[in-house]
Motif scaffolding. Sequence first.
Motif, short mmCIF file in Angstrom:
data_model
loop_
_atom_site.label_atom_id
_atom_site.label_comp_id
_atom_site.label_asym_id
_atom_site.label_seq_id
_atom_site.Cartn_x
_atom_site.Cartn_y
_atom_site.Cartn_z
N SER A 28 1.04 4.37 2.51
CA SER A 28 1.66 3.08 2.25
C SER A 28 1.54 2.67 0.78
CB SER A 28 1.03 2.00 3.14
OG SER A 28 -0.31 1.78 2.77
N ASP A 32 -1.62 -0.91 -1.39
CA ASP A 32 -1.82 -1.30 0.00
C ASP A 32 -3.11 -0.72 0.55
OD1 ASP A 32 0.51 -2.68 -0.09
OD2 ASP A 32 1.61 -1.45 1.35
N LEU A 96 3.43 -1.88 3.94
CA LEU A 96 2.85 -1.83 5.28
C LEU A 96 3.49 -2.87 6.18
CD1 LEU A 96 0.58 -0.02 6.46
CD2 LEU A 96 -0.97 -1.96 6.14
N ALA A 121 4.50 2.67 7.49
CA ALA A 121 4.68 2.72 6.04
C ALA A 121 5.99 3.45 5.78
CB ALA A 121 3.52 3.45 5.37
#
Length: 335
Positions: A28, A32, A96, A121
């Motif tokens: 992701s 993230d 995400l 993702a």
Amino acid sequence: MKKLLFIAVFFLGWQSYAQENIDDLLASGVNDARRFTQSYLDPATEGIVYNLNNGWFNSGKAKKLFGFEISIVANASFVKDENKSFVLDVNDYENLRFQDGSTSREVSTAFGDIEGITVVAEGPLPGAVDDAVFELPTGLGSADINFVPSAFIQGSIGLIKGTELKARYFPKVETDDVNAGLFGFGIQHEITSWLPADKLFPVAISGLIAYTNLDGTYDFTSTSIVSGQDQRLENSTSTWLFQLIGSTKLPVFNVYGGIGYINGKSETDLKGTFNVQSGVLGNQTLVDPFSIENKVTGVRGTVGVRLKLGFFRINADYTLAEYDNVSLALSFGFR
């Protein structure tokens, strides 16, 4: 699971996390992955900081010149329900998303036990051919671990008038995948030792300054499902304690307690080479992807009892703090 409890919370939580989810979170994106890891690990690192400050004292009375005490100390800090989960809002993340379309949901921290939350993702290609779909990690609650443990050997010796030097140590543990150790030092000074009628005063009052450090590395290269080399987690946790202590001065049984302030910092680095296969970073290689830091400050109050039997002492205390703690010690020495 690792065999030594004092590193269980940090390294067991990351063992599960690294084996099952580290590649997915990197899919992701680094930002993230870092953000989620920070929220996931913060309660565990905070718990370690609070835990490492316990067991430093059992009396407000400083030892006489060359008086000494050697102790085996065990601590258990309790995890509150509020530290077992956090709210993940996808608006705070770049790539995400929850598979069910939710905007925010409660998810597990390293102490939690929330399973079955699936996220996505998205990859750069049209459609979903390179999307990464995976479940978020659960925590140590699934293994019924609801406390932060520690154990170490501690010694103290009396120096000049009213001053006592302390040190603690847990030998470095070195296995195929874990390398960790603990050390600390402190100085306690009895304020009441300077009173003209010190021997007649029924209570001893001291000040204590103490430092503790825990360093560890967890190597998960052989267990990670992400291809790469030298994949490991490095952590350094250090903390200072500033404590005011008071105790009775009876020959056999005494009560002690105090109010303290802690200031700690935990630094965690994800090191190594990671070959990400899907998601926004699909078919890319990451080297030493990210580092996170957690600073902890807080106040605490302690009350305990101490029993002296010849050269032996037993003491137990309870500390009220963000992570309440029970400490138990068996000591040998003389004043």
